[in-house]
Design a protein around this motif. Structure first.
Motif, mmCIF file in Angstrom:
data_model
loop_
_atom_site.group_PDB
_atom_site.id
_atom_site.type_symbol
_atom_site.label_atom_id
_atom_site.label_comp_id
_atom_site.label_asym_id
_atom_site.label_seq_id
_atom_site.Cartn_x
_atom_site.Cartn_y
_atom_site.Cartn_z
ATOM 1 N N GLU A 165 0.834 -1.192 0.000
ATOM 2 C CA GLU A 165 0.000 0.000 0.000
ATOM 3 C C GLU A 165 0.866 1.238 0.000
ATOM 4 O OE1 GLU A 165 -2.741 0.348 3.247
ATOM 5 O OE2 GLU A 165 -3.738 2.092 2.361
ATOM 6 N N PHE A 166 0.641 2.109 -0.970
ATOM 7 C CA PHE A 166 1.346 3.382 -1.056
ATOM 8 C C PHE A 166 0.557 4.411 -0.257
ATOM 9 C CE2 PHE A 166 3.653 6.918 -2.450
ATOM 10 C CZ PHE A 166 2.828 7.855 -3.044
ATOM 11 N N ARG A 167 1.235 5.040 0.692
ATOM 12 C CA ARG A 167 0.602 6.093 1.492
ATOM 13 C C ARG A 167 1.439 7.358 1.358
ATOM 14 N NH1 ARG A 167 -1.939 3.628 7.111
ATOM 15 N NH2 ARG A 167 -3.419 2.212 6.093
ATOM 16 N N LYS A 168 0.930 8.270 0.567
ATOM 17 C CA LYS A 168 1.655 9.526 0.353
ATOM 18 C C LYS A 168 1.716 10.335 1.640
ATOM 19 C CE LYS A 168 1.668 13.589 -2.667
ATOM 20 N NZ LYS A 168 0.933 14.300 -3.755
ATOM 21 N N SER A 169 0.691 10.230 2.464
ATOM 22 C CA SER A 169 0.590 11.059 3.672
ATOM 23 C C SER A 169 1.762 10.841 4.625
ATOM 24 C CB SER A 169 -0.725 10.781 4.389
ATOM 25 O OG SER A 169 -0.806 9.409 4.745
ATOM 26 N N ASN A 170 2.245 9.597 4.688
ATOM 27 C CA ASN A 170 3.389 9.347 5.568
ATOM 28 C C ASN A 170 4.565 8.738 4.825
ATOM 29 O OD1 ASN A 170 2.367 6.809 5.202
ATOM 30 N ND2 ASN A 170 2.214 6.282 7.365
ATOM 31 N N SER A 171 4.567 8.897 3.510
ATOM 32 C CA SER A 171 5.701 8.466 2.675
ATOM 33 C C SER A 171 6.084 7.013 2.952
ATOM 34 C CB SER A 171 6.923 9.377 2.916
ATOM 35 O OG SER A 171 6.622 10.699 2.599
ATOM 36 N N SER A 172 5.080 6.139 2.886
ATOM 37 C CA SER A 172 5.366 4.732 3.171
ATOM 38 C C SER A 172 4.876 3.828 2.044
ATOM 39 C CB SER A 172 4.717 4.306 4.486
ATOM 40 O OG SER A 172 3.306 4.282 4.364
ATOM 41 N N PHE A 173 5.446 2.652 2.007
ATOM 42 C CA PHE A 173 5.077 1.652 0.999
ATOM 43 C C PHE A 173 5.297 0.293 1.639
ATOM 44 C CE2 PHE A 173 3.842 0.293 -3.038
ATOM 45 C CZ PHE A 173 4.767 -0.539 -3.646
ATOM 46 N N ASN A 174 4.396 -0.100 2.519
ATOM 47 C CA ASN A 174 4.564 -1.325 3.300
ATOM 48 C C ASN A 174 4.103 -2.557 2.535
ATOM 49 O OD1 ASN A 174 5.474 0.398 5.270
ATOM 50 N ND2 ASN A 174 3.704 0.120 6.622
ATOM 51 N N LEU A 175 4.827 -3.636 2.713
ATOM 52 C CA LEU A 175 4.531 -4.904 2.061
ATOM 53 C C LEU A 175 3.723 -5.782 2.996
ATOM 54 C CD1 LEU A 175 5.228 -6.672 -0.499
ATOM 55 C CD2 LEU A 175 7.092 -7.621 0.882
ATOM 56 N N LYS A 176 2.696 -6.439 2.450
ATOM 57 C CA LYS A 176 1.810 -7.237 3.285
ATOM 58 C C LYS A 176 1.532 -8.590 2.646
ATOM 59 C CE LYS A 176 -0.544 -3.011 4.732
ATOM 60 N NZ LYS A 176 -1.836 -2.297 4.841
ATOM 61 N N LYS A 177 1.251 -9.547 3.522
ATOM 62 C CA LYS A 177 0.778 -10.846 3.055
ATOM 63 C C LYS A 177 0.091 -11.553 4.218
ATOM 64 C CE LYS A 177 2.045 -15.239 0.926
ATOM 65 N NZ LYS A 177 3.116 -16.104 0.381
ATOM 66 N N SER A 178 -1.005 -12.189 3.931
ATOM 67 C CA SER A 178 -1.690 -12.985 4.939
ATOM 68 C C SER A 178 -2.367 -14.187 4.272
ATOM 69 C CB SER A 178 -2.730 -12.125 5.670
ATOM 70 O OG SER A 178 -3.350 -12.858 6.706
ATOM 71 N N PRO A 179 -2.127 -15.394 4.829
ATOM 72 C CA PRO A 179 -1.186 -15.704 5.891
ATOM 73 C C PRO A 179 0.232 -15.900 5.352
ATOM 74 C CG PRO A 179 -2.332 -17.687 5.217
ATOM 75 C CD PRO A 179 -2.888 -16.574 4.379
ATOM 76 N N ALA A 180 1.193 -15.761 6.260
ATOM 77 C CA ALA A 180 2.576 -16.010 5.865
ATOM 78 C C ALA A 180 2.858 -17.511 5.884
ATOM 79 C CB ALA A 180 3.533 -15.288 6.811
ATOM 80 N N HIS A 181 3.768 -17.914 5.008
ATOM 81 C CA HIS A 181 4.161 -19.316 4.897
ATOM 82 C C HIS A 181 5.661 -19.409 5.139
ATOM 83 C CE1 HIS A 181 4.931 -23.177 2.766
ATOM 84 N NE2 HIS A 181 3.745 -23.485 3.285
ATOM 85 N N TRP A 182 6.105 -20.572 5.605
ATOM 86 C CA TRP A 182 7.533 -20.716 5.915
ATOM 87 C C TRP A 182 8.390 -20.418 4.684
ATOM 88 C CZ3 TRP A 182 10.400 -24.016 3.041
ATOM 89 C CH2 TRP A 182 9.716 -25.041 2.358
ATOM 90 N N SER A 183 7.849 -20.688 3.508
ATOM 91 C CA SER A 183 8.610 -20.447 2.280
ATOM 92 C C SER A 183 8.780 -18.961 1.967
ATOM 93 C CB SER A 183 7.933 -21.136 1.091
ATOM 94 O OG SER A 183 6.626 -20.623 0.919
ATOM 95 N N ASP A 184 8.113 -18.090 2.741
ATOM 96 C CA ASP A 184 8.300 -16.650 2.551
ATOM 97 C C ASP A 184 9.569 -16.158 3.240
ATOM 98 O OD1 ASP A 184 4.741 -16.183 2.966
ATOM 99 O OD2 ASP A 184 5.908 -16.351 1.100
ATOM 100 N N SER A 185 10.231 -17.016 3.968
ATOM 101 C CA SER A 185 11.474 -16.626 4.638
ATOM 102 C C SER A 185 12.508 -16.210 3.605
ATOM 103 C CB SER A 185 12.010 -17.796 5.470
ATOM 104 O OG SER A 185 11.115 -18.128 6.498
ATOM 105 N N ALA A 186 12.949 -14.963 3.698
ATOM 106 C CA ALA A 186 13.854 -14.385 2.701
ATOM 107 C C ALA A 186 14.214 -12.974 3.153
ATOM 108 C CB ALA A 186 13.174 -14.331 1.335
ATOM 109 N N LYS A 187 14.997 -12.312 2.329
ATOM 110 C CA LYS A 187 15.302 -10.909 2.582
ATOM 111 C C LYS A 187 14.521 -10.074 1.568
ATOM 112 C CE LYS A 187 19.019 -7.962 4.125
ATOM 113 N NZ LYS A 187 20.448 -7.897 4.502
#
Lengths: 113, 110
Positions: free
Chosen positions: A66-88
């Motif tokens: 989600e891009f939020r111009k108001s607070n200059s953020s771009f957070n990444l989301k996922k639900s639910p997380a899986h063990w295979s999402d382990s990464a950088k």
């Protein structure tokens, strides 16, 4: 000048939980924003981008941001997380028309099964 | 399938030796990049190339130079390598807004 900050060097959560990786940026005009993922021992892979339009963008592997111009953020989301999402995960910004990207330092995600 | 190749994958050199890292892509992408990745520092842009003989410095160009004589190939050259150039080097090419990364070259300078 442009910069990207990923304030969390490490995030650990349990499989099935919701994940949210934080990214904030600094840029004086409209930015292009990206998320890339690097699995252990591998190269970087593109996940998603925000260029313009809808502020919630969907990418590969079930991720969205989600891009939020108001607070200059771009957070990444996922639900639910899986063990295979382990990464950088790396957030990146492209400002202007020179095609140069600035990357954050990355967040290492560990998902425990 | 989009593919970026890098040679060699691993390289050990002594301080003061010259280093040549090669990158190739078969997608005829105009824009290509060289980055280095160090622990805790993310990716840092060394050089960007917009096409043949059209190169521009990135954020950390000192100690490096590049060559692009064919669209498919982009070389990174270290003249007289230094120990602080020990790193993992990634090449990437660009289509649209997306970058495709090569597998990386792990360079050790002793």
């Amino acid at each position: 000048a442009q910069s990207v900050d990923q304030p969390d060097a490490h995030v650990t959560l349990s499989e099935g939980a919701s994940l949210e990786l934080r990214c904030s940026y600094s840029y004086s005009a409209a930015p292009y924003l990206f998320w890339y993922v690097q699995y252990p021992g591998q190269s970087l892979q593109f996940l998603l981008k925000y260029i313009t339009g809808d502020t919630v963008v969907k990418g590969t592997k079930g991720f969205e941001a989600e891009f939020r111009k108001s607070n200059s953020s771009f957070n990444l989301k996922k639900s639910p997380a899986h063990w295979s999402d382990s990464a950088k995960y790396f957030c990146a910004l492209e400002g202007g028309s020179n095609a140069k990207l600035t990357f954050g330092k990355g967040t290492k995600l560990s998902v425990k099964s | 399938d989009m593919k970026v190749t890098q040679m060699p994958r691993y390289l050990i050199k002594r301080m003061g030796e010259n280093v040549l890292l090669e990158c190739g892509q078969d997608m005829s992408h105009e824009t290509m990049y060289w980055y280095r990745q160090d622990p805790g520092l993310g990716l840092q842009l060394i050089y960007i190339s917009y096409d043949v003989d059209s190169n521009s410095e990135g954020d950390i160009p000192k100690g490096y130079r590049v060559s692009r004589k064919k669209r498919e190939h982009f070389s990174l050259i270290l003249d007289s390598a230094k120990t602080n150039q020990t790193s993992v080097y990634f090449c990437a090419s660009r289509q649209g807004y997306e970058q495709y990364f090569g597998p990386g070259t792990r360079l050790t300078v002793l």
